[in-house]
Design a protein around this motif. Structure first.
Motif, PDB file in Angstrom:
ATOM      1  N   ARG A   8       0.829  -0.873   0.027  1.00  0.00           N
ATOM      2  CA  ARG A   8       0.008   0.108   0.153  1.00  0.00           C
ATOM      3  C   ARG A   8       0.763   1.225   0.060  1.00  0.00           C
ATOM      4  O   ARG A   8       2.075   1.248   0.490  1.00  0.00           O
ATOM      5  CB  ARG A   8      -0.864  -0.034   1.235  1.00  0.00           C
ATOM      6  N   ASP A   9       0.523   2.323  -0.669  1.00  0.00           N
ATOM      7  CA  ASP A   9       1.280   3.568  -0.795  1.00  0.00           C
ATOM      8  C   ASP A   9       0.505   4.472   0.458  1.00  0.00           C
ATOM      9  O   ASP A   9      -0.508   4.713   0.523  1.00  0.00           O
ATOM     10  CB  ASP A   9       0.886   4.335  -2.154  1.00  0.00           C
ATOM     11  N   LEU A  10       1.578   4.625   1.296  1.00  0.00           N
ATOM     12  CA  LEU A  10       1.338   5.553   2.588  1.00  0.00           C
ATOM     13  C   LEU A  10       1.949   6.849   2.501  1.00  0.00           C
ATOM     14  O   LEU A  10       1.648   7.440   3.572  1.00  0.00           O
ATOM     15  CB  LEU A  10       1.688   4.453   3.810  1.00  0.00           C
ATOM     16  N   ARG A  23       1.240   2.193  11.084  1.00  0.00           N
ATOM     17  CA  ARG A  23       2.478   2.894  11.677  1.00  0.00           C
ATOM     18  C   ARG A  23       3.658   1.849  11.900  1.00  0.00           C
ATOM     19  O   ARG A  23       4.710   2.242  11.413  1.00  0.00           O
ATOM     20  CB  ARG A  23       1.933   3.297  12.927  1.00  0.00           C
ATOM     21  N   LEU A  24       3.055   0.654  12.165  1.00  0.00           N
ATOM     22  CA  LEU A  24       4.120  -0.421  12.228  1.00  0.00           C
ATOM     23  C   LEU A  24       4.791  -0.727  10.852  1.00  0.00           C
ATOM     24  O   LEU A  24       5.901  -1.027  10.898  1.00  0.00           O
ATOM     25  CB  LEU A  24       3.484  -1.676  12.718  1.00  0.00           C
ATOM     26  N   GLU A  25       3.966  -0.584   9.752  1.00  0.00           N
ATOM     27  CA  GLU A  25       4.413  -0.813   8.372  1.00  0.00           C
ATOM     28  C   GLU A  25       5.354   0.084   8.197  1.00  0.00           C
ATOM     29  O   GLU A  25       6.370   0.024   7.513  1.00  0.00           O
ATOM     30  CB  GLU A  25       3.334  -1.194   7.303  1.00  0.00           C
ATOM     31  N   MET A  26       4.963   1.737   8.538  1.00  0.00           N
ATOM     32  CA  MET A  26       5.997   2.492   8.077  1.00  0.00           C
ATOM     33  C   MET A  26       7.315   2.373   8.760  1.00  0.00           C
ATOM     34  O   MET A  26       8.473   2.676   8.290  1.00  0.00           O
ATOM     35  CB  MET A  26       5.495   3.749   8.415  1.00  0.00           C
ATOM     36  N   LYS A  27       7.338   2.008  10.018  1.00  0.00           N
ATOM     37  CA  LYS A  27       8.333   1.714  10.874  1.00  0.00           C
ATOM     38  C   LYS A  27       9.246   0.872  10.371  1.00  0.00           C
ATOM     39  O   LYS A  27      10.468   0.874  10.050  1.00  0.00           O
ATOM     40  CB  LYS A  27       8.268   1.550  12.463  1.00  0.00           C
ATOM     41  N   GLU A  32      14.253  -0.758   7.215  1.00  0.00           N
ATOM     42  CA  GLU A  32      14.739  -1.701   6.071  1.00  0.00           C
ATOM     43  C   GLU A  32      15.525  -0.606   5.406  1.00  0.00           C
ATOM     44  O   GLU A  32      16.431  -1.219   4.704  1.00  0.00           O
ATOM     45  CB  GLU A  32      13.590  -2.348   5.281  1.00  0.00           C
ATOM     46  N   PHE A  33      14.890   0.596   4.858  1.00  0.00           N
ATOM     47  CA  PHE A  33      15.875   1.537   4.256  1.00  0.00           C
ATOM     48  C   PHE A  33      16.937   1.812   4.999  1.00  0.00           C
ATOM     49  O   PHE A  33      18.167   1.930   4.351  1.00  0.00           O
ATOM     50  CB  PHE A  33      14.796   2.647   4.200  1.00  0.00           C
ATOM     51  N   VAL A  34      17.103   1.916   6.280  1.00  0.00           N
ATOM     52  CA  VAL A  34      18.411   2.222   7.200  1.00  0.00           C
ATOM     53  C   VAL A  34      19.332   1.221   6.756  1.00  0.00           C
ATOM     54  O   VAL A  34      20.569   1.396   6.464  1.00  0.00           O
ATOM     55  CB  VAL A  34      17.999   2.594   8.617  1.00  0.00           C
TER      56      VAL A  34
END
Length: 73
Positions: A8-10, A23-27, A32-34
């Protein structure tokens, strides 16, 4: 039918408007990005140390009044 949260695009949603699952998915995405950036970033070479020159306003003022611009080297 609910779409997969990981796909999903958040990006257009404010954090205040997100569900706890979003919120958990954004975290998770951020972590993962870091980790990816830590693995792929090139090692920065340290710049050679420059010798510090003391700044003297009287000398600097005299140099600019004599027509030279900036401090002398």
């Amino acid at each position: 039918m609910q779409d997969d949260l990981t796909q999903r695009d958040l990006s257009g949603k404010r954090v205040q408007d997100m569900t706890p699952a979003e919120r958990l998915e954004m975290k998770r995405r951020f972590e993962e990005f870091v980790q990816t950036m830590r693995k792929t970033r090139p090692t920065a070479e340290k710049a050679p140390a420059k010798s510090a020159q003391r700044w003297d306003p009287r000398t600097f003022g005299a140099r600019t009044l004599n027509g030279k611009s900036g401090p002398a080297r």
